[in-house]
Design a protein around this motif. Structure first.
Motif, PDB file in Angstrom:
ATOM      1  N   GLY A 168      39.974  37.369  29.253  1.00  0.00           N
ATOM      2  CA  GLY A 168      41.406  37.493  29.032  1.00  0.00           C
ATOM      3  C   GLY A 168      41.932  36.241  28.349  1.00  0.00           C
ATOM      4  N   THR A 169      43.261  36.279  28.029  1.00  0.00           N
ATOM      5  CA  THR A 169      43.856  35.137  27.344  1.00  0.00           C
ATOM      6  C   THR A 169      43.770  33.900  28.236  1.00  0.00           C
ATOM      7  N   CYS A 170      43.180  32.913  27.657  1.00  0.00           N
ATOM      8  CA  CYS A 170      42.998  31.635  28.367  1.00  0.00           C
ATOM      9  C   CYS A 170      42.233  31.806  29.678  1.00  0.00           C
ATOM     10  N   MET A 171      41.408  32.794  29.829  1.00  0.00           N
ATOM     11  CA  MET A 171      40.640  33.031  31.050  1.00  0.00           C
ATOM     12  C   MET A 171      39.166  33.202  30.670  1.00  0.00           C
ATOM     13  N   HIS A 172      38.269  32.788  31.592  1.00  0.00           N
ATOM     14  CA  HIS A 172      36.842  32.972  31.331  1.00  0.00           C
ATOM     15  C   HIS A 172      36.060  33.007  32.640  1.00  0.00           C
ATOM     16  N   GLN A 173      34.763  33.365  32.537  1.00  0.00           N
ATOM     17  CA  GLN A 173      33.830  33.318  33.650  1.00  0.00           C
ATOM     18  C   GLN A 173      32.714  32.341  33.276  1.00  0.00           C
ATOM     19  N   VAL A 174      32.171  31.655  34.252  1.00  0.00           N
ATOM     20  CA  VAL A 174      31.110  30.679  33.981  1.00  0.00           C
ATOM     21  C   VAL A 174      29.937  30.942  34.921  1.00  0.00           C
ATOM     22  N   ARG A 175      28.771  30.430  34.507  1.00  0.00           N
ATOM     23  CA  ARG A 175      27.584  30.458  35.361  1.00  0.00           C
ATOM     24  C   ARG A 175      26.766  29.190  35.094  1.00  0.00           C
ATOM     25  N   THR A 176      26.005  28.785  36.091  1.00  0.00           N
ATOM     26  CA  THR A 176      25.256  27.531  36.029  1.00  0.00           C
ATOM     27  C   THR A 176      23.771  27.805  36.210  1.00  0.00           C
ATOM     28  N   CYS A 177      22.953  26.998  35.492  1.00  0.00           N
ATOM     29  CA  CYS A 177      21.500  27.163  35.570  1.00  0.00           C
ATOM     30  C   CYS A 177      20.965  26.461  36.823  1.00  0.00           C
ATOM     31  N   SER A 178      20.128  27.134  37.570  1.00  0.00           N
ATOM     32  CA  SER A 178      19.580  26.580  38.807  1.00  0.00           C
ATOM     33  C   SER A 178      18.452  25.585  38.521  1.00  0.00           C
ATOM     34  N   GLY A 179      18.020  24.915  39.579  1.00  0.00           N
ATOM     35  CA  GLY A 179      16.893  23.979  39.443  1.00  0.00           C
ATOM     36  C   GLY A 179      15.591  24.666  39.072  1.00  0.00           C
ATOM     37  N   GLN A 180      15.551  25.964  39.252  1.00  0.00           N
ATOM     38  CA  GLN A 180      14.341  26.709  38.850  1.00  0.00           C
ATOM     39  C   GLN A 180      14.489  27.317  37.454  1.00  0.00           C
ATOM     40  N   CYS A 181      15.472  26.823  36.713  1.00  0.00           N
ATOM     41  CA  CYS A 181      15.689  27.258  35.334  1.00  0.00           C
ATOM     42  C   CYS A 181      16.085  28.729  35.232  1.00  0.00           C
ATOM     43  N   ALA A 182      16.798  29.236  36.207  1.00  0.00           N
ATOM     44  CA  ALA A 182      17.317  30.619  36.146  1.00  0.00           C
ATOM     45  C   ALA A 182      18.830  30.571  36.255  1.00  0.00           C
ATOM     46  N   TRP A 183      19.528  31.496  35.526  1.00  0.00           N
ATOM     47  CA  TRP A 183      20.992  31.501  35.564  1.00  0.00           C
ATOM     48  C   TRP A 183      21.480  31.978  36.910  1.00  0.00           C
ATOM     49  N   GLY A 184      22.518  31.361  37.405  1.00  0.00           N
ATOM     50  CA  GLY A 184      23.171  31.829  38.606  1.00  0.00           C
ATOM     51  C   GLY A 184      24.129  32.965  38.262  1.00  0.00           C
ATOM     52  N   ALA A 185      24.852  33.484  39.264  1.00  0.00           N
ATOM     53  CA  ALA A 185      25.780  34.592  39.047  1.00  0.00           C
ATOM     54  C   ALA A 185      27.030  34.108  38.326  1.00  0.00           C
ATOM     55  N   TRP A 186      27.709  35.032  37.618  1.00  0.00           N
ATOM     56  CA  TRP A 186      28.975  34.689  36.957  1.00  0.00           C
ATOM     57  C   TRP A 186      30.035  34.391  37.993  1.00  0.00           C
ATOM     58  N   SER A 187      30.879  33.465  37.700  1.00  0.00           N
ATOM     59  CA  SER A 187      32.005  33.155  38.586  1.00  0.00           C
ATOM     60  C   SER A 187      33.098  34.200  38.403  1.00  0.00           C
ATOM     61  N   GLY A 188      34.160  34.148  39.214  1.00  0.00           N
ATOM     62  CA  GLY A 188      35.314  34.990  39.007  1.00  0.00           C
ATOM     63  C   GLY A 188      36.062  34.557  37.756  1.00  0.00           C
ATOM     64  N   CYS A 189      37.040  35.383  37.328  1.00  0.00           N
ATOM     65  CA  CYS A 189      37.814  35.060  36.127  1.00  0.00           C
ATOM     66  C   CYS A 189      38.740  33.888  36.450  1.00  0.00           C
ATOM     67  N   GLN A 190      38.717  32.876  35.621  1.00  0.00           N
ATOM     68  CA  GLN A 190      39.509  31.678  35.898  1.00  0.00           C
ATOM     69  C   GLN A 190      40.065  31.098  34.616  1.00  0.00           C
ATOM     70  N   VAL A 191      41.088  30.271  34.761  1.00  0.00           N
ATOM     71  CA  VAL A 191      41.725  29.672  33.584  1.00  0.00           C
ATOM     72  C   VAL A 191      40.661  28.930  32.775  1.00  0.00           C
ATOM     73  N   ALA A 192      40.723  29.216  31.492  1.00  0.00           N
ATOM     74  CA  ALA A 192      39.678  28.651  30.641  1.00  0.00           C
ATOM     75  C   ALA A 192      40.153  27.436  29.863  1.00  0.00           C
ATOM     76  N   GLY A 193      41.438  27.516  29.355  1.00  0.00           N
ATOM     77  CA  GLY A 193      41.889  26.435  28.486  1.00  0.00           C
ATOM     78  C   GLY A 193      42.432  25.273  29.285  1.00  0.00           C
TER      79      GLY A 193
END
Lengths: 624, 330
Positions: free
Chosen positions: A258-283
């Motif tokens: 959405g406008t000025c909103m995004h989801q993020v995810r972080t790479c784990s120590g085992q080099c695998a992506w974690g789950a997407w976060s909820g929608c949050q302010v991006a800018g």
């Protein structure tokens, strides 16, 4: 050491021990050489590494097995335990429990990998007994004792150890399976070179690794790669990085929601992506938001959030003051000073400070001040930023000291009473005097006055005169030519008057013929140079009223005024002159008065006038 | 063969002495036999463990207690053997040795390698390889205290080469490189202090030694009064091993060493001897001693002990047993 490897070799060790315990002295252990006799290549570092990994394990007569983790021992499977049952341990007297431990020759054989053991395997066949190492074999050479090097074996008929290095005192550092009570140790100890020989393992390569040894390391995103030691003891190139994950640990990924909103995810120590976060302010902001901040000199500026969810640029800075808080300036002022000012917290200049500067030449520059006398000597100062000559001495009340203390331009003026110590060169003090107050017209009276020389120098004979004060241009009405030294010199000291001595001046006066006339003359002591003796009481004030007449008239000498209440009123009686010559204007026998004439009230007024004019003299007399 | 070796020894000793410049050093002569003890487990005997795929072991150390008794660390038998001076008994019926067996003191282990006796009778025992600790034992109450030797300056117990009792406490020589004070003068644990070499006995200062070039040995020492001084010990045979280096009475310096000559095959010794030299403060040799007894395959931790009066005691192993020999001071 893997558990399966332990299970594989342990029976061998036990079998060897069984054989050993049956043996008779000299001990000969059962040793079955491997089918392939080639001695595997090793480096000295690898020998040391394997030797270190055995330290702490038990002494096991006939044994040659322990577990390692790299170059360190791994006691996870137990160290084993040796118990001695007789003084000539070990052999039959050794009782060992557990699956790990080694005797000296088993330890050496395993450290040297003589059974073609793998790089990491520290369990294997026992090998030959210690005495075997005293001579050469297919796996080692015999060396002179003095030629020993790290990694060699030091062997006697009953013992063998791995040599590391010499100590500074000539002992050796060695790894050894010392005995039942000690186990496998690393220590510095003495060696009886008469009993020990040196054996050097064959196929020791000089390199950084042991041929065939492999090495793994992490690479890429949680991947690994491998390299192998070549036959020259050098590492080969790293292989490809395998087993990598999807991402680098700690890295982030995002997607819009959405406008000025995004989801993020972080790479784990085992080099695998974690789950997407909820929608949050991006800018950085939401459109419509505003911000302001201070800028410049107490100014302010603002910005607004733009449609891109990012802040726009800051507006120009407004409302600034002339200066920045804490800013300070300084500039010159006057002749020699400086002043400064600083900027307030509200960005406004404060008032200038006072103009101030240092005195030129440190305040030592001499000058002449505007004031005379003792105040004349001065120093150039920077006062209020301006150069001024400031006297070293400030004006003070005049003293009788030959100086101009009050800096009015006259020395000892006003007949100051305070005598300095030492006194000035010339000073006189009126001790006593006989002065006529009322005389009949034409009457003649004698005037005398006692002066004490209170100066530093004597009064030379005939050179100190009593003279009329400055300004007299004609003889006094009291002038008597046959008595006075000159028309303006009533008398003079005929003899020298030493300091501290009292001398008398005496002369006659003749009253004018005009009844009621009052004549006032002030007479001063003067040196031949014409200079008056200035203090403390060098003068004589003579005030004579001529008896009779309704309206007295006055003859007032220069510098004298008629004191209030001292004039005679018509009809007043003339004062009666006392006969005594010791008084001060009273009863003076030297005065001549007309017989039968009484001027009692007038006499009292004259007396008051004299007392007032000579108040200083009286005060000094009382003070003594 | 033995006669021949002795003849060579005499000749070599003579060469040693003639090589000294200046005043002729005094030969301390034949030692007094303090003790002879046979191998075994009985009273007055000392234990030996013959190696069989392991190291052969004998009594590791000895010391002289403040009351003059000899304490021999008979760790093979798990005890300390105490010998007392014969005294008057020796005059009435002269014996070969000056000391006679007195008693045993059992010790809690068989891996101790060094012993010291305190003025209060407590024993200080070093187990450098198994416990890696110092153990203080009260022989009366049997109380023990144990202090790990590991810590600053001592990464592994096997590197401890000597226990040095000084006025300010107990020091441990580590690897002949430096010394670490681990106990105070009352034998209580204290903050560690590390000095290069080893601390002097008679004054504050240190002493460092190492084998040097040309078969000699370098000794460097620095006390409180003088600047650093150095000696180069050079004999007619290479100094193969330093046994003890210490200061003695009057600031004299004693260097005891094991010298030998390799046989032509480089694999055996044609001659060997233990020698000692007392040096004065100017580096001049005052006195010398020599002993035919050298170390044997039977391992021992301490061979030489220098007593407070400057006399030197050697513990030697023979096929028959143990001998303690004493040379007088310089």
């Amino acid at each position: 050491m893997a558990a399966d490897a332990l299970a594989r070799v342990a029976p061998t060790a036990r079998a060897v021990r069984t054989v050993c315990c049956w043996a008779v002295f000299p001990l000969v252990l059962l040793f079955v050489p491997p089918a392939v006799a080639a001695t595997p290549a090793m480096t000295v570092d690898d020998i040391f590494c394997r030797a270190k990994s055995g330290v702490g394990f038990s002494y096991w007569w006939g044994g040659s097995c322990w577990e390692s983790s790299g170059c360190s021992p791994d006691y996870g499977g137990g160290k084993g335990k040796c118990t001695c049952t007789c003084s000539s341990c070990c052999g039959d007297c050794c009782n060992h429990t557990g699956g790990h431990g080694a005797d000296c020759s088993g330890f050496t054989y395993t450290v040297w990998r003589l059974a073609n053991l793998s790089q990491s395997d520290v369990c294997g066949p026992h090998g030959p007994v210690a005495a075997t190492y005293m001579n050469g074999s297919s796996d080692w050479t015999h060396e002179g004792d003095s030629e020993r090097k790290g990694g060699d074996a030091l062997a006697s008929k009953t013992h063998v150890m791995i040599f590391e290095k010499n100590s500074d005192w000539g002992e050796v550092w060695a790894w050894e399976a010392k005995g039942c009570n000690y186990g496998i140790v690393h220590n510095s100890r003495s060696i009886d070179w008469g009993s020990y020989a040196v054996a050097r393992r064959k196929n020791i390569v000089v390199g950084v690794c042991t041929p065939g040894q492999s090495q793994n390391e992490d690479c890429g995103n949680c991947g690994t790669r491998k390299r192998t030691c070549d036959g020259n003891g050098q590492w080969g190139a790293w292989g490809a990085c395998t087993g990598q994950g999807d991402c680098a640990p700690g890295s982030n990924d995002e997607k819009s929601c959405g406008t000025c909103m995004h989801q993020v995810r972080t790479c784990s120590g085992q080099c695998a992506w974690g789950a997407w976060s909820g929608c949050q302010v991006a800018g950085a902001c939401v459109p419509g938001d505003g911000q302001s901040q201070g800028c410049g000199n107490c100014g302010s500026q603002s910005r607004g959030c733009e449609g891109s969810c990012q802040w726009g640029g800051w507006s120009p800075c407004q409302g600034e003051g002339p200066c920045a808080p804490g800013q300070a300036v300084e500039e010159a002022c006057g002749d020699c000073g400086k002043h400064g000012r600083s900027c307030s917290a509200s960005c406004q200049w404060d008032d200038w400070s006072e103009c101030f500067g240092p005195d030129p030449e440190g305040g030592t520059l001499p000058c002449v001040s505007p004031l005379p006398g003792v105040c004349a000597e001065g120093r150039v100062r920077c006062a209020g930023g301006w150069l001024q000559c400031v006297g070293l001495v400030a004006p003070s009340p005049e003293l009788c000291d030959g100086l101009d203390n009050d800096c009015e331009g006259r020395t000892d003026n006003g007949e100051p009473q305070g005598l300095s110590d030492p006194p000035p060169p010339y000073a006189a003090e009126l001790e006593d005097a006989s002065l006529p107050a009322v005389l009949e017209p034409g009457a003649i009276a004698t005037v005398w006055a006692d002066f004490r020389n209170v100066g530093l120098f004597p009064w030379p004979a005939g050179e100190v005169w009593l003279t009329m004060e400055d300004g007299a241009e004609e003889p006094s009405p009291l002038y008597k030519a046959d008595s006075w030294a000159a028309w303006d010199v009533p008398a003079r000291f005929l003899h020298e008057v030493a300091p501290g001595k009292v001398a008398r001046l005496q002369f006659d006066v003749r009253a004018p013929d005009e009844p009621g006339r009052i004549v006032k003359n002030r007479m001063v002591l003067r040196l031949p140079s014409g200079e008056e003796i200035a203090c403390p009481s060098p003068s004589l004030a003579l005030s004579v009223r001529v008896a009779g007449g309704p309206n007295p008239t006055e003859d007032v000498g220069p510098g004298e005024e008629l004191a209030a209440g001292t004039d005679f009123q018509p009809g007043m009686a003339e004062p009666e002159l006392p006969s005594s010559a010791g008084g001060f204007g009273l009863g003076c026998g030297a005065s001549r008065t007309l017989p039968g004439h009484s001027d009692g009230p007038v006499l009292l007024l004259g007396l008051l006038l004299i007392l007032l004019s000579h108040r200083g003299v009286q005060n000094r007399t009382r003070g003594r | 063969m033995r006669v021949v070796v002795s003849g060579v020894a005499v000749l070599t000793a003579a060469l040693c002495l003639t090589g000294v410049a200046g005043a002729q050093p005094r030969d301390l002569g034949k030692p007094v036999v303090l003790l002879t003890a046979s191998w075994g487990q009985g009273p007055g005997q000392l234990g030996r463990k013959d190696g069989s795929e392991g190291s052969s072991l004998g009594p590791m150390s000895f010391t002289v207690a403040p009351d003059g008794s000899l304490y021999v660390l008979d760790q093979v038998n798990g005890r300390v053997a105490v010998f007392r001076p014969r005294g008057l008994e020796n005059k009435e019926a002269p014996q070969e040795a000056a000391y006679t067996f007195d008693r045993f003191i059992s010790v809690p282990g068989t891996t101790f390698e060094e012993i010291e006796v305190g003025a209060d009778g407590r024993l200080l025992l070093l187990d450098r390889l198994v416990r890696e600790a110092l153990v203080v034992l009260d022989p009366v109450t049997r109380d023990t205290e144990e202090l790990s030797v590991l810590g600053a300056g001592i990464p592994e117990g096997g590197g401890v080469m000597a226990v040095l009792v000084r006025k300010d406490g107990v020091w441990l020589d580590y690897g002949r490189e430096h010394s670490v004070r681990v106990l105070d003068s009352s034998w209580n644990p204290c903050e560690r202090k590390i000095v290069p070499g080893r601390p002097l006995r008679g004054e504050d200062g240190t002493l460092e030694a190492s084998l040097g070039v040309r078969g000699g040995a370098d000794v460097r020492y620095e006390g409180t009064g003088d600047g650093p001084r150095s000696l180069f010990v050079l004999d007619d045979m290479p100094v193969g091993r330093l046994i003890d280096v210490t200061d003695g009475p009057g600031g004299l310096l004693l260097v005891v060493y094991h010298c030998w000559r390799w046989a032509e095959d480089g694999d055996s010794l044609s001659f060997q001897e233990v020698r000692g030299r007392w040096y004065d403060k100017n580096g001049q040799i005052l006195a010398t001693l020599s002993s035919p007894h050298t170390i044997t395959p039977i391992e021992q931790f301490r061979e030489i002990r220098v007593l407070q009066d400057g006399s030197v005691v050697q513990m030697a192993f023979t096929p028959e047993g143990v001998r303690l020999l004493q040379w007088g001071g310089p």
